[in-house]
Write a protein that holds these residues in place. Structure first.
Motif, PDB file in Angstrom:
ATOM      1  N   GLU A   1      -4.478   6.545   2.310  1.00 26.66           N
ATOM      2  CA  GLU A   1      -4.958   5.083   2.034  1.00 26.66           C
ATOM      3  C   GLU A   1      -6.676   4.861   2.011  1.00 26.66           C
ATOM      4  O   GLU A   1      -7.081   3.802   1.623  1.00 26.66           O
ATOM      5  CB  GLU A   1      -4.310   3.799   2.842  1.00 26.66           C
ATOM      6  CG  GLU A   1      -5.087   3.609   4.185  1.00 26.66           C
ATOM      7  CD  GLU A   1      -4.603   4.679   5.282  1.00 26.66           C
ATOM      8  OE1 GLU A   1      -5.158   4.257   6.282  1.00 26.66           O
ATOM      9  OE2 GLU A   1      -3.859   5.646   5.004  1.00 26.66           O
TER      10      GLU A   1
ATOM     11  N   VAL B   1      -1.980  -3.408   7.450  1.00 24.83           N
ATOM     12  CA  VAL B   1      -2.943  -2.648   6.664  1.00 24.83           C
ATOM     13  C   VAL B   1      -4.249  -3.790   6.741  1.00 24.83           C
ATOM     14  O   VAL B   1      -4.067  -4.791   6.641  1.00 24.83           O
ATOM     15  CB  VAL B   1      -2.889  -2.060   5.395  1.00 24.83           C
ATOM     16  CG1 VAL B   1      -2.273  -3.328   4.368  1.00 24.83           C
ATOM     17  CG2 VAL B   1      -3.541  -1.240   4.836  1.00 24.83           C
ATOM     18  N   THR B   2      -5.291  -2.998   6.743  1.00 24.03           N
ATOM     19  CA  THR B   2      -6.684  -4.000   6.777  1.00 24.03           C
ATOM     20  C   THR B   2      -7.695  -3.268   5.775  1.00 24.03           C
ATOM     21  O   THR B   2      -7.595  -2.210   5.834  1.00 24.03           O
ATOM     22  CB  THR B   2      -7.025  -4.339   8.117  1.00 24.03           C
ATOM     23  OG1 THR B   2      -8.146  -5.448   7.848  1.00 24.03           O
ATOM     24  CG2 THR B   2      -7.647  -3.127   8.687  1.00 24.03           C
ATOM     25  N   ASP B   3      -8.604  -4.185   5.213  1.00 20.91           N
ATOM     26  CA  ASP B   3      -9.545  -3.586   4.653  1.00 20.91           C
ATOM     27  C   ASP B   3     -10.599  -2.621   5.422  1.00 20.91           C
ATOM     28  O   ASP B   3     -10.848  -3.138   6.452  1.00 20.91           O
ATOM     29  CB  ASP B   3     -10.627  -4.518   4.069  1.00 20.91           C
ATOM     30  CG  ASP B   3      -9.743  -5.386   2.736  1.00 20.91           C
ATOM     31  OD1 ASP B   3      -8.819  -4.578   2.179  1.00 20.91           O
ATOM     32  OD2 ASP B   3      -9.993  -6.437   2.594  1.00 20.91           O
TER      33      ASP B   3
ATOM     34  N   LYS C   1      -8.774   0.992   2.406  1.00 16.89           N
ATOM     35  CA  LYS C   1      -7.472   0.271   3.224  1.00 16.89           C
ATOM     36  C   LYS C   1      -7.541   1.383   4.536  1.00 16.89           C
ATOM     37  O   LYS C   1      -7.854   2.334   4.314  1.00 16.89           O
ATOM     38  CB  LYS C   1      -6.325   0.061   2.485  1.00 16.89           C
ATOM     39  CG  LYS C   1      -6.421  -0.804   1.428  1.00 16.89           C
ATOM     40  CD  LYS C   1      -6.536  -2.127   1.703  1.00 16.89           C
ATOM     41  CE  LYS C   1      -6.451  -3.098   0.405  1.00 16.89           C
ATOM     42  NZ  LYS C   1      -6.745  -4.555   0.732  1.00 16.89           N
TER      43      LYS C   1
ATOM     44  N   VAL D   1       0.900  -1.218   0.048  1.00 21.81           N
ATOM     45  CA  VAL D   1      -0.128   0.018   0.197  1.00 21.81           C
ATOM     46  C   VAL D   1       0.780   1.273  -0.091  1.00 21.81           C
ATOM     47  O   VAL D   1       0.576   2.196  -0.651  1.00 21.81           O
ATOM     48  CB  VAL D   1      -0.801   0.055   1.203  1.00 21.81           C
ATOM     49  CG1 VAL D   1      -1.827   1.315   1.135  1.00 21.81           C
ATOM     50  CG2 VAL D   1      -1.851  -1.307   1.021  1.00 21.81           C
TER      51      VAL D   1
END
Length: 127
Positions: free
Chosen positions: A98, A86-88, A103, A17
């Motif tokens: 982001e 990082v995550t959704d 994200k 990302v």
């Protein structure tokens, strides 16, 4: 003499990302606040898009981008290694770069051992 232990690292997913954000925005910076409105999740800005407060702590860099932490939050978490991940999802306030990618950055904390605490890289403080 042993090499100093880093206070900060990043997962491969977070790096992917970051590389995408670098292509679009250039130089970046991270700031993890300790307040209520912005939460305590790290936020990513264009370099110079956010100015750390006096005595905030820069604990390291990721891909050459400074990672700053609120001075009060650092006092609480200074005994921990920070792993940027990082995550959704939709992050705090939606100001982090982001967010349009769907994200949000997050930190995974791991306590240092007593031996590691005696050999940590120093932090830089804002003036």
């Amino acid at each position: 003499m042993k090499p100093k232990i880093a206070r900060l690292s990043a997962t491969e997913e977070a790096l992917e990302v970051i590389w995408e954000l670098e292509k679009k925005y250039g130089h970046l910076m991270f700031y993890q606040a300790g307040g209520c409105c912005e939460g305590t999740q790290p936020q990513c800005f264009e370099k110079g898009g956010f100015f750390p407060r006096m005595n905030d702590a820069m604990i390291g860099t990721i891909n050459g981008h400074e990672f700053w932490i609120d001075r009060d939050l650092f006092e609480y978490w200074q005994y921990s290694h920070f792993t940027l991940d990082v995550t959704d999802g939709f992050g705090p306030g939606g100001f982090s770069l982001e967010t349009p990618l769907g994200k949000t950055f997050k930190v995974i904390y791991t306590l240092f051992t007593p031996e590691e605490l005696n050999n940590l890289q120093p932090v830089k403080r804002s003036e």
